[in-house]
Design an enzyme around this catalytic site. Sequence first.
Site, PDB file in Angstrom:
ATOM      1  CG  HIS A  23      36.703  39.942  55.804  1.00 53.57           C
ATOM      2  ND1 HIS A  23      36.348  39.987  54.490  1.00 53.57           N
ATOM      3  CD2 HIS A  23      36.316  41.108  56.349  1.00 53.57           C
ATOM      4  CE1 HIS A  23      35.758  41.146  54.251  1.00 53.57           C
ATOM      5  NE2 HIS A  23      35.728  41.845  55.357  1.00 53.57           N
ATOM      6  CD  GLN A  69      37.519  43.138  50.909  1.00 58.18           C
ATOM      7  OE1 GLN A  69      36.314  43.268  51.115  1.00 58.18           O
ATOM      8  NE2 GLN A  69      38.072  43.356  49.734  1.00 58.18           N
ATOM      9  N   GLY A 120      41.714  43.045  43.157  1.00 57.38           N
ATOM     10  CA  GLY A 120      40.908  41.827  43.182  1.00 57.38           C
ATOM     11  C   GLY A 120      39.718  41.870  44.095  1.00 57.38           C
TER      12      GLY A 120
HETATM   13  P1  NAD Z   1      27.536  44.053  54.418  1.00 57.99           P
HETATM   14  O1  NAD Z   1      26.154  43.929  54.986  1.00 57.99           O
HETATM   15  O2  NAD Z   1      28.113  45.431  54.199  1.00 57.99           O
HETATM   16  O3  NAD Z   1      27.569  43.288  53.073  1.00 57.99           O
HETATM   17  C1  NAD Z   1      27.089  44.003  51.967  1.00 57.99           C
HETATM   18  C2  NAD Z   1      27.157  43.065  50.831  1.00 57.99           C
HETATM   19  O4  NAD Z   1      27.359  41.736  51.308  1.00 57.99           O
HETATM   20  C3  NAD Z   1      25.868  43.100  50.096  1.00 57.99           C
HETATM   21  O5  NAD Z   1      26.017  44.059  49.042  1.00 57.99           O
HETATM   22  C4  NAD Z   1      25.775  41.676  49.618  1.00 57.99           C
HETATM   23  O6  NAD Z   1      26.623  41.531  48.524  1.00 57.99           O
HETATM   24  C5  NAD Z   1      26.401  40.890  50.736  1.00 57.99           C
HETATM   25  N1  NAD Z   1      25.404  40.509  51.755  1.00 57.99           N
HETATM   26  C6  NAD Z   1      25.407  40.838  53.069  1.00 57.99           C
HETATM   27  N2  NAD Z   1      24.390  40.245  53.702  1.00 57.99           N
HETATM   28  C7  NAD Z   1      23.734  39.542  52.757  1.00 57.99           C
HETATM   29  C8  NAD Z   1      22.601  38.717  52.776  1.00 57.99           C
HETATM   30  N3  NAD Z   1      21.948  38.471  53.902  1.00 57.99           N
HETATM   31  N4  NAD Z   1      22.192  38.163  51.605  1.00 57.99           N
HETATM   32  C9  NAD Z   1      22.871  38.398  50.482  1.00 57.99           C
HETATM   33  N5  NAD Z   1      23.939  39.170  50.380  1.00 57.99           N
HETATM   34  C10 NAD Z   1      24.362  39.717  51.521  1.00 57.99           C
HETATM   35  O7  NAD Z   1      28.560  43.206  55.237  1.00 57.99           O
HETATM   36  P2  NAD Z   1      28.452  43.150  56.800  1.00 57.99           P
HETATM   37  O8  NAD Z   1      27.141  42.546  57.200  1.00 57.99           O
HETATM   38  O9  NAD Z   1      28.800  44.521  57.330  1.00 57.99           O
HETATM   39  O10 NAD Z   1      29.600  42.095  57.137  1.00 57.99           O
HETATM   40  C11 NAD Z   1      30.637  42.568  57.981  1.00 57.99           C
HETATM   41  C12 NAD Z   1      31.898  42.056  57.395  1.00 57.99           C
HETATM   42  O11 NAD Z   1      31.953  40.609  57.387  1.00 57.99           O
HETATM   43  C13 NAD Z   1      32.025  42.495  55.938  1.00 57.99           C
HETATM   44  O12 NAD Z   1      33.265  43.135  55.808  1.00 57.99           O
HETATM   45  C14 NAD Z   1      32.029  41.190  55.204  1.00 57.99           C
HETATM   46  O13 NAD Z   1      32.902  41.266  54.085  1.00 57.99           O
HETATM   47  C15 NAD Z   1      32.595  40.216  56.204  1.00 57.99           C
HETATM   48  N6  NAD Z   1      32.282  38.850  55.764  1.00 57.99           N
HETATM   49  C16 NAD Z   1      33.282  37.919  55.619  1.00 57.99           C
HETATM   50  C17 NAD Z   1      32.979  36.669  55.143  1.00 57.99           C
HETATM   51  C18 NAD Z   1      34.048  35.643  54.907  1.00 57.99           C
HETATM   52  O14 NAD Z   1      33.764  34.545  54.501  1.00 57.99           O
HETATM   53  N7  NAD Z   1      35.301  36.079  55.143  1.00 57.99           N
HETATM   54  C19 NAD Z   1      31.670  36.303  54.856  1.00 57.99           C
HETATM   55  C20 NAD Z   1      30.716  37.256  55.027  1.00 57.99           C
HETATM   56  C21 NAD Z   1      31.014  38.531  55.482  1.00 57.99           C
HETATM   57  N1  APR Z   2      42.534  38.907  38.589  1.00 59.13           N
HETATM   58  C1  APR Z   2      42.080  40.104  39.082  1.00 59.13           C
HETATM   59  N2  APR Z   2      40.818  40.290  39.543  1.00 59.13           N
HETATM   60  C2  APR Z   2      39.995  39.227  39.511  1.00 59.13           C
HETATM   61  C3  APR Z   2      40.388  37.953  39.025  1.00 59.13           C
HETATM   62  C4  APR Z   2      41.727  37.822  38.548  1.00 59.13           C
HETATM   63  N3  APR Z   2      42.192  36.671  38.047  1.00 59.13           N
HETATM   64  N4  APR Z   2      39.316  37.126  39.105  1.00 59.13           N
HETATM   65  C5  APR Z   2      38.303  37.839  39.633  1.00 59.13           C
HETATM   66  N5  APR Z   2      38.700  39.103  39.862  1.00 59.13           N
HETATM   67  C6  APR Z   2      37.921  40.214  40.429  1.00 59.13           C
HETATM   68  C7  APR Z   2      36.480  40.215  40.003  1.00 59.13           C
HETATM   69  O1  APR Z   2      36.330  41.020  38.837  1.00 59.13           O
HETATM   70  C8  APR Z   2      35.784  40.859  41.199  1.00 59.13           C
HETATM   71  O2  APR Z   2      35.703  42.254  41.019  1.00 59.13           O
HETATM   72  O3  APR Z   2      37.931  40.033  41.822  1.00 59.13           O
HETATM   73  C9  APR Z   2      36.722  40.564  42.371  1.00 59.13           C
HETATM   74  C10 APR Z   2      36.157  39.528  43.322  1.00 59.13           C
HETATM   75  O4  APR Z   2      35.048  40.151  43.957  1.00 59.13           O
HETATM   76  P1  APR Z   2      34.243  39.310  45.060  1.00 59.13           P
HETATM   77  O5  APR Z   2      34.001  37.944  44.565  1.00 59.13           O
HETATM   78  O6  APR Z   2      33.079  40.176  45.476  1.00 59.13           O
HETATM   79  O7  APR Z   2      35.264  39.165  46.270  1.00 59.13           O
HETATM   80  P2  APR Z   2      35.612  40.284  47.349  1.00 59.13           P
HETATM   81  O8  APR Z   2      35.497  41.643  46.743  1.00 59.13           O
HETATM   82  O9  APR Z   2      36.885  39.869  47.957  1.00 59.13           O
HETATM   83  O10 APR Z   2      34.421  40.097  48.429  1.00 59.13           O
HETATM   84  C11 APR Z   2      34.506  40.936  49.602  1.00 59.13           C
HETATM   85  O11 APR Z   2      32.642  39.794  50.640  1.00 59.13           O
HETATM   86  O12 APR Z   2      31.602  37.773  50.942  1.00 59.13           O
HETATM   87  C12 APR Z   2      32.418  38.702  51.551  1.00 59.13           C
HETATM   88  O13 APR Z   2      33.965  38.416  53.213  1.00 59.13           O
HETATM   89  C13 APR Z   2      33.720  38.095  51.879  1.00 59.13           C
HETATM   90  O14 APR Z   2      35.901  39.012  51.787  1.00 59.13           O
HETATM   91  C14 APR Z   2      34.728  38.839  51.026  1.00 59.13           C
HETATM   92  C15 APR Z   2      34.014  40.154  50.791  1.00 59.13           C
END
Ligand code: NAD
Ligand code: APR
Length: 234
Positions: free
Chosen positions: A109, A91, A176
Amino acid sequence: MALFERIMILTGAGLSAESGLSTFRDKGGIWEKHRIEDVATPEAFQRDPERVLTFYNTRRGSHGDVQPNAAHRALARLEAEYPGKVLTVTQNVDPLHEMAGTKNLIHMHGEIAKSLCMHCGSRAPWETDLAVDMVCAACDMSGGIRPDVVWFGEMPYRMGEIYAALADCDLFISIGTSGNVYPAAGFVAEARSAGAHTVELNLEPSSGISMFDEAIHGKATEVVPAYVERLLTT
Ligand code: NAD
Ligand code: APR
Ligand code: ZN
């Protein structure tokens, strides 16, 4: 490791935390400082492209000289020792898996090292800061250059390949990631229904912890090399 023939690894921001890159939902994470709807949705880009590009230019800048850590290197070692048997789906938008040597990799992503033209779909390496008035080298139009990163509300990349691998894997390792964002958060359920052994390696239990057969909690640079060593020596 003869136990498993088709390993799928899912990684999230926690894998790169010890390389100095912020996670999203930890204390001090990116979403504590920015609202997703301001900087990580297509609507945000339509409304205020300057603000979105500044957010990503800053994130790109923070990737400047980051290096892969021991966890990235352990995953590259696992793939090298079992060619053709490991797929890594990340991701993360950073290049640390590639820098550590992982080859069979899907950035679901996107990648912050690339820019994308919304007019013609062409991609280019992202060398200098992105700007609203930047002209696309392929189609000569401006106003459409964005980071090649998937935003909320957009479809992540190469989902067909990912679901095919999930339906066929016999070991699924999630590293992670907090398990808060779909579709990645649903991958463990897919792997379970394919009969895979499911493992979580994370700092603390993720939202999907109940779906895992096995969980080892700790820092990635400690638990990931140890788990890979165990796989390679059993
Ligand atoms: P989603 O709607 O399933 O996201 C769910 C989670 O994302 C929520 O539980 C919340 O934690 C967060 N989220 C989503 N929209 C939000 C909002 N408006 N305000 C606050 N929190 C919010 O995700 P999606 O809309 O299906 O996104 C599609 C894909 O794009 C996902 O896989 C997401 O991880 C990815 N994405 C990537 C990045 C990046 O920087 N790489 C940033 C955002 C989203
Ligand atoms: N070692 C192992 N795990 C760790 C460490 C570490 N040093 N530091 C943090 N973590 C764990 C945290 O406990 C947490 O569960 O990594 C996880 C990070 O979670 P998020 O910050 O939610 O990141 P991620 O799960 O990658 O988010 C998913 O959301 O915003 C979007 O597109 C974005 O790819 C991202 C997606
Ligand atoms: Zn173009």
